[in-house]
Design a protein around this motif. Sequence first.
Motif, short mmCIF file in Angstrom:
data_model
loop_
_atom_site.label_atom_id
_atom_site.label_comp_id
_atom_site.label_asym_id
_atom_site.label_seq_id
_atom_site.Cartn_x
_atom_site.Cartn_y
_atom_site.Cartn_z
N HIS A 267 0.85 -1.20 0.00
CA HIS A 267 0.00 0.00 0.00
C HIS A 267 0.88 1.25 0.00
O HIS A 267 0.90 2.05 0.95
CB HIS A 267 -0.93 0.00 1.22
CG HIS A 267 -2.03 1.03 1.13
ND1 HIS A 267 -3.00 1.00 0.17
CD2 HIS A 267 -2.28 2.13 1.89
CE1 HIS A 267 -3.82 2.03 0.35
NE2 HIS A 267 -3.40 2.74 1.37
N ASP A 268 1.60 1.42 -1.08
CA ASP A 268 2.59 2.50 -1.19
C ASP A 268 1.91 3.87 -1.16
O ASP A 268 1.10 4.20 -2.01
CB ASP A 268 3.35 2.32 -2.50
CG ASP A 268 4.49 3.29 -2.67
OD1 ASP A 268 4.67 4.16 -1.79
OD2 ASP A 268 5.22 3.18 -3.68
N LEU A 269 2.30 4.67 -0.16
CA LEU A 269 1.81 6.04 -0.02
C LEU A 269 2.94 7.07 -0.16
O LEU A 269 2.76 8.23 0.19
CB LEU A 269 1.13 6.22 1.34
CG LEU A 269 -0.08 5.33 1.61
CD1 LEU A 269 -0.55 5.52 3.05
CD2 LEU A 269 -1.21 5.63 0.65
N TRP A 270 4.10 6.62 -0.66
CA TRP A 270 5.30 7.47 -0.64
C TRP A 270 5.98 7.60 -2.00
O TRP A 270 7.08 8.09 -2.09
CB TRP A 270 6.30 6.91 0.38
CG TRP A 270 5.69 6.73 1.73
CD1 TRP A 270 5.62 7.66 2.73
CD2 TRP A 270 5.02 5.56 2.22
NE1 TRP A 270 4.96 7.14 3.81
CE2 TRP A 270 4.57 5.85 3.54
CE3 TRP A 270 4.73 4.29 1.69
CZ2 TRP A 270 3.88 4.93 4.31
CZ3 TRP A 270 4.04 3.38 2.46
CH2 TRP A 270 3.61 3.69 3.77
N ASP A 271 5.33 7.14 -3.07
CA ASP A 271 5.93 7.15 -4.40
C ASP A 271 7.23 6.35 -4.42
O ASP A 271 8.22 6.74 -5.01
CB ASP A 271 6.19 8.59 -4.85
CG ASP A 271 6.56 8.68 -6.33
OD1 ASP A 271 6.25 7.74 -7.09
OD2 ASP A 271 7.20 9.67 -6.73
#
Length: 827
Positions: free
Chosen positions: A482-486
């Motif tokens: 769940h990548d929220l940081w690019d």
Amino acid sequence: MRFLRSLAVWLLGGFLLIAGLVLGYGGMRLILLGGSWYYIVAGIGFIATSILIFLKRREAPWLYALVVLGTLAWSVWEVGLDWWPLAARGDIVFLVGFCVLVWSFGRWFRAGAIGPEATGGRGGAVALAASLAIAGVVGIISVFIDHHDRPGRLAMETTASSTGGASSASASPASTTAPSATGGALASNGEWTAYGGTHFGQRYSPLDQITPSNADKLQVAWEYHTKDIRSPQDPIETTYEVTPLKVGNLLYICTPHNFVIALDAETGKERWRYDPKLKQSPDLQHLTCRGLSYHTDTSAAATTPCAHRLFMPTADARLLALDAATGKLCEDFGNHGEVDLWRGMPELQAGFYYSTSPPVIADNLVIIGGNVSDNVNVNSPSGVIRAYDAKTGELKWNWDSGNPDNTQPIGPDQHYTRSSPNSWSISSADEQLGLIYIPMGNQPPDQFGAKRSPQTERFSSAIVALDIDTGQMRWVFQTVHHDLWDMDVGSQPSLIDLNTPQGVVPALVAPTKRGDLYVLDRRSGKPIVPVEERTVPRGTVAGDTAAPTQPFSALTFLPPERLQEKDMWGATMFDQLACRVKFRSLRYDGIFTPPSLQGTLVYPGNFGIFDWGGIAVDPVRQIAFANPDYMGFVDRLIPREQFDKEWNERLKKEQPAASEQEEGKAPAFPRSEGGLNPNRGAPFGVDLEPFLSLINLPCQSPPWGYIAGIDLRSGKIAYMHKNGTIRDSSPVPLPFKMGVPSLGGPIITAGGVAFLTSTLDYYIRAYGVSDGKQLWEGRLPAGGQATPMSYWSEASQRQFVIAVAGGHGSLGTRAGDAIIAYALPKP
């Protein structure tokens, strides 16, 4: 003379007073945020000293001596004998102390060196001089202590493996014993036929004419200028990132505006040029071409037109096939030499989809992904991967992560999944295993994931292995949940047959933005180097969630400790104080701190410890050479209503009139991933900025860039050395070797020499692979944000190394159009 003395007193006292007030105000803010008390104490010391100077009191130097010693003690307590952090804390204090000392000696001499006044003045002057001397000695000692250098050595003996057990290549490629195709090494003629040398993505040359003993004799062999120059209409991120190909006696390059050029490999003279007549959308985020792909049709005669083809995706979403001999379009491919990559997309959004990276050619298929503009709209083009027949351009399969099991080509009335994770970087392939390895990004927008589907979540920020012939997925390994940081996987995976205690294993090495290197069995995706799930920070904005754990590799370039306030930096104590206040104002709980409304410090930032440049792998010695970077970023989520207000205000200030936008003369949004990003359709926009001080220096202490050597058999980092200077980043050309960021990748050679451009200063450098020591450097006329390459020229029997110097818009390096070849002097 009396007037000048009075003026000097007022200037000195005035500076101390103003500086003290600034330190006091900033120090109070820092204390309220839970930070250091030093600055408010120092501010009081500055103000008190200024008052004593205005009153011409002999206690002034005594008091300021305490300020100097107190600053020194606090600085050493925080950072030890580390020169650059010490300098930032003490430079203003030391220089002002020198001025106070001069004032104090002046009073002493004017008193005639007799009487109580002279005695008191002499004592204060001596005390201040002593404190400055102590500080100076500590500073000098710290210059010779390198806290950040990590010396070591890599074993340079060759290793027999299933790559064919090849030994190091000889100086003349004619006698080279090349590894088999499984090893992915270059052919014996020393050519460079794919972006990473071969589709194994190793960035390795088997040539060894250039060695650590003669690399310092490299000189310019030729220089060519493409004449493709950045224009005001181009997006901010207009960049030269091309790595040339070399086949036969020709060198092939592309340019940001998608010109394709063939050069004579020995002389650099232009042989042909192709202009794609680019239809450039004003909404492009990027304008670049990282490279071309080369293919030989073995069923055709060598002299048949288009028997040897070059493939290039364009910034207006076309895939072109060119005759490598003439530069003319191959009429039998697609529609008179081109394929429309918009076909099957949910809707046409010019400028929102294109490819900046070369496709992979495997089993007579052209396999290509594409770049989807970041953070613009939740309804974006698809990130589909497609395979076309290399001769006809017929679509053979499509893998859409939103519909991953159905890889049959879609019909004319069907569309791919909106906003599915895309692959904008370079893939690798193993034709013997029949697999292509695709580095994936994530579903837009990057910093808000509430609207992502479970299906696409599975493939975000992952390595996906697809069957070359059918497009069916064989395995997937996710590097960020769940990548929220690019933290998309920007690097091309490097393939190597690796010696392990269990025998030789076909391996894949995947560098990542977060700094972990995942070493996987490329047949199954299972880790060879251990990977463990660790608990990470939680707590997101309303509607979103954060993964409770993330996978961490045992082979990592992550800093061992998270950033602290003492790690803040600046050219002076004032901007360092501002960085401390900024640091304390942000949310930061270590790596994977979720985005927030207050602003989140993302470290490592989305600039990446490793980005699209990847690493260089020596398949014979089973070692790697890398250039890790360390830069923080700040993400701030902005509620929709507030964002729209900020957006409109910014458009009024920075964008041309709306009438120009309607006429297509100006972009409808800023053409860079930095700054305000709209995320249309999401409840939050986002402001993305590098973590910089008030004077645009990094807020965290240097070094910010290194070179490093890795033993892939043991999974250990052998050495790390600071790399690059601030010569081209500072107002004056200071050659301080502080270790600066680099964007681009290295290459490694059988001669035991690695080459790297990429840094923020304009150089190509050669390093001894065994210990990482710099052997040579050559000055470039512009920024070198590209990966070099090396090849053999039969004409002069020499090994050449190519550097591309064209600059990078968003990094602010100087623009140019130079292709420069280096070689040893002719025999």
